[in-house]
Enzyme design. Structure first.
Site, mmCIF file in Angstrom:
data_model
loop_
_atom_site.group_PDB
_atom_site.id
_atom_site.type_symbol
_atom_site.label_atom_id
_atom_site.label_comp_id
_atom_site.label_asym_id
_atom_site.label_seq_id
_atom_site.Cartn_x
_atom_site.Cartn_y
_atom_site.Cartn_z
ATOM 1 N N VAL A 54 14.718 28.271 13.736
ATOM 2 C CA VAL A 54 15.091 27.730 12.436
ATOM 3 C C VAL A 54 14.326 26.437 12.196
ATOM 4 O O VAL A 54 14.326 25.538 13.041
ATOM 5 C CB VAL A 54 16.604 27.463 12.357
ATOM 6 N N GLY A 67 16.548 24.390 15.313
ATOM 7 C CA GLY A 67 17.213 25.088 16.402
ATOM 8 C C GLY A 67 16.484 26.376 16.723
ATOM 9 O O GLY A 67 15.555 26.778 16.024
ATOM 10 N N GLY A 94 18.338 33.543 20.316
ATOM 11 C CA GLY A 94 17.858 34.839 20.742
ATOM 12 C C GLY A 94 17.085 35.597 19.684
ATOM 13 O O GLY A 94 16.200 36.382 20.011
ATOM 14 N N MET A 95 17.401 35.393 18.409
ATOM 15 C CA MET A 95 16.752 36.161 17.349
ATOM 16 C C MET A 95 15.588 35.444 16.688
ATOM 17 O O MET A 95 14.734 36.074 16.080
ATOM 18 C CB MET A 95 17.779 36.554 16.281
ATOM 19 N N GLY A 96 15.540 34.131 16.760
ATOM 20 C CA GLY A 96 14.469 33.451 16.068
ATOM 21 C C GLY A 96 14.562 31.950 16.154
ATOM 22 O O GLY A 96 15.330 31.392 16.927
ATOM 23 N N ASP A 117 30.021 37.526 14.021
ATOM 24 C CA ASP A 117 29.796 36.443 14.975
ATOM 25 C C ASP A 117 30.329 35.123 14.431
ATOM 26 O O ASP A 117 29.658 34.089 14.491
ATOM 27 C CB ASP A 117 28.304 36.325 15.311
#
Length: 371
Positions: free
Chosen positions: A40, A33, A36-38, A148
């Protein structure tokens, strides 16, 4: 990730030309996946166990303040060893591309389950409350607020839920990053104090749990669909719409969704309430019948086998850790009456060994909400 047919496990995507082939000594096998942050990735330990390796995007990796906060959050995550949380396996906070590796489970997220199968039964929803509340106890005891908690950040395994991505999004919550447009949290599951930019506490995660249960039991977020700005306004100023959820759950959900943090239950009170609920019965356990049959048939498939030449890393042993489990409080009589005072602490008991079958999946770093 692309839509899958009901009953079919998500299939990891192949690596692109821009993806690295190795991070931190781990050979990457596939993409699980991106958000926004990175990104996987699916990788493997030397012994062949699958792991989810999260690599931070370059724009965040170049920010010194982000790196400092990311290191602190990873240090906190390493202290979290609950049976319903993601187990940190290894990390590289000082490398050119910061990364974090956790155990992997092939089960779907709650978001995927509800999207494919519709709202879940009352007993299933209540057991999810108990399991997620226990996960939050362990997270909060380590000094972390999730920030979150949403259906995409809860994975479903045959033996209960697994909460993922606790505390990692906190690393991006800094003035240096607010101009990037990244919002910490998801509007449909965000507590009023978080939406207003006020201090977050464990009660913030309890509000998110209430919104999550409303979605799981009713099929839609309690503050309705629509743009993020509309959802944030409703969260702060309007009452939730609980008309879609079964009557047996409305008091519990309304208790969690109190506008003021001090009006919400503690995680221990939530566990006690589930144990005393008539829909749960005498066995509040994640036994074979806790999931509806179509979901149960979907959960728990094996991880993809490494391809030729991809048995795992040539070196880099995972970090060894102990595990802890949270003991629920005694049942609280009278049901969910409004309560005053900040949530209390957790009771933990040390157990031996690490996570049994893996607890992380491929929706980490996803920033999109539902609805």
């Amino acid at each position: 990730m692309p839509d899958q047919l009901p009953g079919v496990q998500p299939v990891p995507a192949g690596l692109t030309a821009d993806d690295p082939r190795e991070i931190g000594g781990y050979r990457l096998h596939a993409r699980l996946g991106a958000g926004g942050m990175g990104v996987v990735y699916l990788a493997y330990t030397p012994g062949g166990r699958p792991i989810a390796l999260k690599a931070v995007r370059a724009e965040f990796a170049e920010d010194p303040e982000f790196r400092e906060r990311f290191a602190r959050e990873v240090a906190s995550a390493r202290r979290i060893h609950g049976l319903f949380t993601a187990q940190v396996v290894d990390f590289g906070v000082d490398e050119r591309t910061p990364w974090l590796a956790t155990a992997y489970v092939p089960g779907p997220s709650l978001h995927e389950v509800v999207r494919r199968h519709g709202p879940l039964p009352v007993r299933t929803a209540l057991l999810l409350v108990a399991g997620i509340a226990e996960a939050l106890q362990v997270i909060h005891a380590a000094g972390v607020v999730h920030r979150d908690l949403k259906p995409a950040n809860v994975l479903i395994a045959g033996d209960g839920p697994r909460v993922i991505d606790f505390g990692i999004a906190h690393a991006a919550d800094s003035s240096a990053l607010t101009g990037t447009g990244l919002r910490i949290g998801t509007a449909a599951f965000m507590a009023p104090e978080q939406a207003l930019g006020h201090r977050v506490t464990p009660a913030t995660d309890v509000f998110a749990l209430g919104a999550l249960v409303a979605y799981v039991a009713g099929g839609t977020p309690p503050f309705g669909p629509g743009p993020e700005s509309t959802a944030l306004y409703r969260v702060v100023h309007e009452h939730p719409d609980l008309s879609r959820i079964p009557a047996e759950l409305r008091d519990l959900v309304a208790w969690c969704l109190a506008k003021q943090p001090q009006g919400r239950p503690t995680t221990a009170e939530l566990i006690a309430y589930v144990h005393g609920h008539p829909a749960v019965g005498s066995r509040p356990e994640f036994t074979d019948g806790w999931l509806p049959r179509p979901v149960r048939e979907e959960v728990g498939g094996p991880a993809p086998a490494p391809g030729p030449g991809e048995p795992g890393p040539a070196s880099h042993a995972p970090t060894a850790m102990a595990a802890t489990a949270t003991a629920p409080a005694a049942p609280r009589p009278g049901g969910p009456a409004p309560r005053r005072g900040a949530p209390g602490g957790a009771v933990t008991a040390v157990t031996g060994g690490g996570a049994g079958r893996g607890v992380e999946g491929g929706e980490a770093f996803e920033e999109a909400g539902v609805g």
